[in-house]
Scaffold this motif. Sequence first.
Motif, PDB file in Angstrom:
ATOM      1  N   ALA A 151       0.843  -1.185   0.000  1.00  0.00           N
ATOM      2  CA  ALA A 151       0.000   0.000   0.000  1.00  0.00           C
ATOM      3  C   ALA A 151       0.883   1.241   0.000  1.00  0.00           C
ATOM      4  CB  ALA A 151      -0.907   0.014   1.229  1.00  0.00           C
ATOM      5  N   PRO A 152       0.690   2.145  -0.954  1.00  0.00           N
ATOM      6  CA  PRO A 152       1.466   3.396  -0.926  1.00  0.00           C
ATOM      7  C   PRO A 152       1.214   4.146   0.374  1.00  0.00           C
ATOM      8  CG  PRO A 152       0.274   3.156  -3.013  1.00  0.00           C
ATOM      9  CD  PRO A 152      -0.249   2.097  -2.088  1.00  0.00           C
ATOM     10  N   ALA A 153       2.260   4.686   0.963  1.00  0.00           N
ATOM     11  CA  ALA A 153       2.124   5.385   2.241  1.00  0.00           C
ATOM     12  C   ALA A 153       1.433   6.732   2.097  1.00  0.00           C
ATOM     13  CB  ALA A 153       3.490   5.567   2.882  1.00  0.00           C
ATOM     14  N   LEU A 159       3.752  -1.011   3.869  1.00  0.00           N
ATOM     15  CA  LEU A 159       3.516   0.391   3.542  1.00  0.00           C
ATOM     16  C   LEU A 159       4.726   0.923   2.792  1.00  0.00           C
ATOM     17  CD1 LEU A 159       2.055   1.471   7.007  1.00  0.00           C
ATOM     18  CD2 LEU A 159       0.849   0.532   5.028  1.00  0.00           C
ATOM     19  N   CYS A 160       4.502   1.412   1.588  1.00  0.00           N
ATOM     20  CA  CYS A 160       5.609   1.698   0.678  1.00  0.00           C
ATOM     21  C   CYS A 160       5.874   3.196   0.545  1.00  0.00           C
ATOM     22  CB  CYS A 160       5.298   1.099  -0.695  1.00  0.00           C
ATOM     23  SG  CYS A 160       6.640   1.312  -1.895  1.00  0.00           S
ATOM     24  N   THR A 161       7.150   3.566   0.624  1.00  0.00           N
ATOM     25  CA  THR A 161       7.575   4.935   0.344  1.00  0.00           C
ATOM     26  C   THR A 161       8.510   4.973  -0.860  1.00  0.00           C
ATOM     27  OG1 THR A 161       9.580   4.918   1.723  1.00  0.00           O
ATOM     28  CG2 THR A 161       7.497   5.428   2.827  1.00  0.00           C
ATOM     29  N   GLU A 162       8.606   3.851  -1.584  1.00  0.00           N
ATOM     30  CA  GLU A 162       9.567   3.792  -2.690  1.00  0.00           C
ATOM     31  C   GLU A 162       8.876   3.960  -4.042  1.00  0.00           C
ATOM     32  OE1 GLU A 162      13.018   1.415  -4.934  1.00  0.00           O
ATOM     33  OE2 GLU A 162      11.154   0.492  -4.367  1.00  0.00           O
ATOM     34  N   ALA A 193       4.137  11.377   2.382  1.00  0.00           N
ATOM     35  CA  ALA A 193       4.036   9.980   2.798  1.00  0.00           C
ATOM     36  C   ALA A 193       4.574   9.800   4.214  1.00  0.00           C
ATOM     37  CB  ALA A 193       4.795   9.089   1.819  1.00  0.00           C
ATOM     38  N   LEU A 194       5.691  10.442   4.515  1.00  0.00           N
ATOM     39  CA  LEU A 194       6.280  10.322   5.854  1.00  0.00           C
ATOM     40  C   LEU A 194       5.378  10.979   6.902  1.00  0.00           C
ATOM     41  CD1 LEU A 194      10.049  10.952   5.030  1.00  0.00           C
ATOM     42  CD2 LEU A 194       8.937   8.793   5.594  1.00  0.00           C
ATOM     43  N   ASP A 195       4.748  12.088   6.541  1.00  0.00           N
ATOM     44  CA  ASP A 195       3.806  12.722   7.472  1.00  0.00           C
ATOM     45  C   ASP A 195       2.623  11.800   7.752  1.00  0.00           C
ATOM     46  OD1 ASP A 195       5.381  14.972   7.606  1.00  0.00           O
ATOM     47  OD2 ASP A 195       4.203  16.129   6.147  1.00  0.00           O
ATOM     48  N   ARG A 240       8.379  -0.118   3.665  1.00  0.00           N
ATOM     49  CA  ARG A 240       9.412  -0.160   2.631  1.00  0.00           C
ATOM     50  C   ARG A 240      10.013   1.248   2.511  1.00  0.00           C
ATOM     51  NH1 ARG A 240       8.356  -1.344  -3.790  1.00  0.00           N
ATOM     52  NH2 ARG A 240      10.326  -2.382  -4.259  1.00  0.00           N
ATOM     53  N   PRO A 241      11.176   1.488   3.141  1.00  0.00           N
ATOM     54  CA  PRO A 241      11.773   2.832   3.082  1.00  0.00           C
ATOM     55  C   PRO A 241      12.408   3.085   1.713  1.00  0.00           C
ATOM     56  CG  PRO A 241      13.206   1.349   4.289  1.00  0.00           C
ATOM     57  CD  PRO A 241      11.973   0.559   3.953  1.00  0.00           C
TER      58      PRO A 241
END
Length: 306
Positions: A14-16, A38-41, A52-54, A73-74
């Motif tokens: 899932a996209p973050a 949870l993906c941030t890539e 996304a980080l927020d 997923r960083p």
Amino acid sequence: MSLSPLALGASLYAPATRPDLLAVASGQRLPGVRSVILCTEDSVREEHVEAALDTLAATLRRLGPEGPLLFIRPRTLEVLARLLALPGIERVRGFVLPKATPSLVQAAVALLRPGSAHVLMPTLETAEVFDPQAMIALRRLLSQPDLRPRILALRIGGNDLLNLLALRRRPGRTLYDTALGPVVASLVTTFRPHGFALTAPVFEDFGDVDTLRAEVRRDLEHGLIGKTAIHPAQVALIEREYRVTRSEVAMARRVLDENALAVFQIERVMCEPATHTAWARQILAQEALYGLVDMPMVEGSDPVLG
């Protein structure tokens, strides 16, 4: 409590950046999902990483103890360091490392706090995957005493590997019908005998149910259990294939019986505890988690294709 890779099941990516990230991460929106990544890539555009980080920070602050196994997923090591500083990060079981290399894995482990329970799932999706010697070198690195306890499983990044070959699977074809079939087999024989679990790549056509089923069966034949899912409809379809038959369970129990003969037959099939014990344990573990073929799935987990 130790975590078995078998418990991952179909891991939903899932996209973050999702506005309903808390509902997905907590299991409220998709109660039948066993694990969420949870993906941030790749699923997040560069200009949306901060958002996304927020969203992740707000989600972690509100997460309770229940819900699916949760991984992040960083995008980079810098993002991983920022994630590790967030309140509530202990609710996350670990991190999926994209485009893993030996140096990246070592750097990621160095960022983890000593004594923390976080585990890593390096993703094999770089050009080095096509080099058997490079994979042997990675296996030796991951086997080191300071690294091995952190490695839950290795994920195979099918789409990235196909991209390196300028390929995309054709409709109705499994991953094993492409040039990656032998590559997956090589990864299995490189890592599995040394105790490393590998998970199967995504099947991107979530409307093609028949080919997805066929691919999951090929995954199992290659010793891969646990598969990336990109749509909730895929989760139950994948995990249906992880169920086992009553005859398999009966055979497994006979193999593991402490009084079993060295060699015997069941329904004209040879059983040899010396060579079938690992298989038998796997079958019983699958039964415990996923049940039997002639048992219904958990209510609410059947796919709804939209």
